[in-house]
Design a protein around this motif. Sequence first.
Motif, PDB file in Angstrom:
ATOM      1  N   UNK A  18     -21.149  16.838 -14.580  1.00  0.00           N
ATOM      2  CA  UNK A  18     -19.893  17.214 -13.927  1.00  0.00           C
ATOM      3  C   UNK A  18     -19.049  18.061 -14.868  1.00  0.00           C
ATOM      4  N   UNK A  21     -20.405  21.583 -14.806  1.00  0.00           N
ATOM      5  CA  UNK A  21     -20.114  22.413 -13.646  1.00  0.00           C
ATOM      6  C   UNK A  21     -18.632  22.766 -13.570  1.00  0.00           C
ATOM      7  N   UNK A  86     -13.351  29.556  -4.628  1.00  0.00           N
ATOM      8  CA  UNK A  86     -13.196  29.211  -3.214  1.00  0.00           C
ATOM      9  C   UNK A  86     -12.472  27.859  -3.126  1.00  0.00           C
ATOM     10  N   UNK A  88     -11.867  24.165  -3.034  1.00  0.00           N
ATOM     11  CA  UNK A  88     -12.814  23.212  -3.598  1.00  0.00           C
ATOM     12  C   UNK A  88     -13.363  22.258  -2.543  1.00  0.00           C
ATOM     13  N   UNK A  91     -16.167  23.756  -0.352  1.00  0.00           N
ATOM     14  CA  UNK A  91     -17.388  23.931  -1.129  1.00  0.00           C
ATOM     15  C   UNK A  91     -18.058  22.588  -1.386  1.00  0.00           C
ATOM     16  N   UNK A  92     -17.231  21.584  -1.707  1.00  0.00           N
ATOM     17  CA  UNK A  92     -17.803  20.266  -2.013  1.00  0.00           C
ATOM     18  C   UNK A  92     -18.509  19.684  -0.795  1.00  0.00           C
ATOM     19  N   UNK A  94     -19.660  21.334   1.848  1.00  0.00           N
ATOM     20  CA  UNK A  94     -20.837  22.149   2.183  1.00  0.00           C
ATOM     21  C   UNK A  94     -21.994  21.837   1.243  1.00  0.00           C
ATOM     22  N   UNK A  95     -21.704  21.749  -0.064  1.00  0.00           N
ATOM     23  CA  UNK A  95     -22.759  21.460  -1.030  1.00  0.00           C
ATOM     24  C   UNK A  95     -23.385  20.100  -0.788  1.00  0.00           C
ATOM     25  N   UNK A  96     -22.531  19.090  -0.569  1.00  0.00           N
ATOM     26  CA  UNK A  96     -23.056  17.745  -0.329  1.00  0.00           C
ATOM     27  C   UNK A  96     -23.890  17.669   0.922  1.00  0.00           C
ATOM     28  N   UNK A  98     -25.498  20.123   2.454  1.00  0.00           N
ATOM     29  CA  UNK A  98     -26.756  20.850   2.294  1.00  0.00           C
ATOM     30  C   UNK A  98     -27.762  20.042   1.494  1.00  0.00           C
ATOM     31  N   UNK A  99     -27.285  19.394   0.409  1.00  0.00           N
ATOM     32  CA  UNK A  99     -28.191  18.583  -0.412  1.00  0.00           C
ATOM     33  C   UNK A  99     -28.734  17.413   0.399  1.00  0.00           C
ATOM     34  N   UNK A 102     -31.393  18.647   2.751  1.00  0.00           N
ATOM     35  CA  UNK A 102     -32.650  18.943   2.066  1.00  0.00           C
ATOM     36  C   UNK A 102     -33.404  17.651   1.749  1.00  0.00           C
ATOM     37  N   UNK A 103     -32.661  16.622   1.279  1.00  0.00           N
ATOM     38  CA  UNK A 103     -33.312  15.353   0.951  1.00  0.00           C
ATOM     39  C   UNK A 103     -33.963  14.747   2.186  1.00  0.00           C
TER      40      UNK A 103
ATOM     41  N   UNK B  19     -25.688  22.036  -6.909  1.00  0.00           N
ATOM     42  CA  UNK B  19     -25.473  22.923  -5.764  1.00  0.00           C
ATOM     43  C   UNK B  19     -24.012  23.331  -5.652  1.00  0.00           C
ATOM     44  N   UNK B  23     -22.508  27.134  -5.775  1.00  0.00           N
ATOM     45  CA  UNK B  23     -21.643  27.707  -4.742  1.00  0.00           C
ATOM     46  C   UNK B  23     -20.282  28.075  -5.324  1.00  0.00           C
TER      47      UNK B  23
END
Lengths: 186, 100
Positions: A18, A21, A86, A88, A91-92, A94-96, A98-99, A102-103, B19, B23
Amino acid sequence: METFAFYFLSISIVALFAVTVWSRNILYSMTSLAAGMVLISGLFFILGADFLGVVQLIVYVGAVMALYAFGMMFFDATGVVKEKNAPAMTVFILGGLTALMLVVIFAAPSIANGAPAFYPPMAGANNPQAVGLVLFTKYLVPFEVAAIMLLVAMVAGIILAGKKMDRSLSKIKDAELEGGEAKDSK
Amino acid sequence: MIGLGHYLILASILFSIGLVGVIRRKNLLMLFFATEIMLNAANVAFAAISSYHHDLAGQMFAFFIVAVAASEVAVGLGLLILLYKKYGTLDLDEFTMMKG
């Protein structure tokens, strides 16, 4: 003991990554990334994948992070990065999501069918022996292809990073070299 | 007792962090770091499944992921140095050519 080690390692890894990032300073994020890689090799040792843990230490911490450290000498990396970020929350989420998607996509077939074990570890062989036996019999062709890929990557890295390497610096006299430098700096 | 689910949840948390980094960040070097985090998350999941299924194939794929990551860094860092020499910055917004 294993439980304590797992929770200690995983909380530290999540915190360090963390920092990687969200940090504004590239040096901080690189250092925390290297520390996280070391702790991930600890996870591999807990899982009994000894050889993978050693490879993680040597390749990631030893080679990749050293390469980043040397690459940073080309950049002005000590300053704080100015970025226009962008929002936050979007983005958070969307990222979560998407992950998570995928899982689910990749875990669904193995949960539905139950994955059969193709290469169970041999009885009486420790982890590096078993890995060597499988790697040099079943996975010999991918191993060789990976070797060629690493060679190509090495040549590409040399050619991309080392423009002006066509002139041999050792064959040029010092005065001439300084003159050339002065010309270049104009 | 720690089960396979614990490791997979840890791997998905790490992957989400990577991810979000890809982004959110606008610095190219940070994007590389986030990519490394995602590759490492996949490695953790592979090693855990390999250990709990008693199957070495997962560890094999983790080795190849490490090889791919090493070559990605070699080529990507070369390109990054070229970009920095040309533009003098690593900000992604500076590289956009299409307006809109």
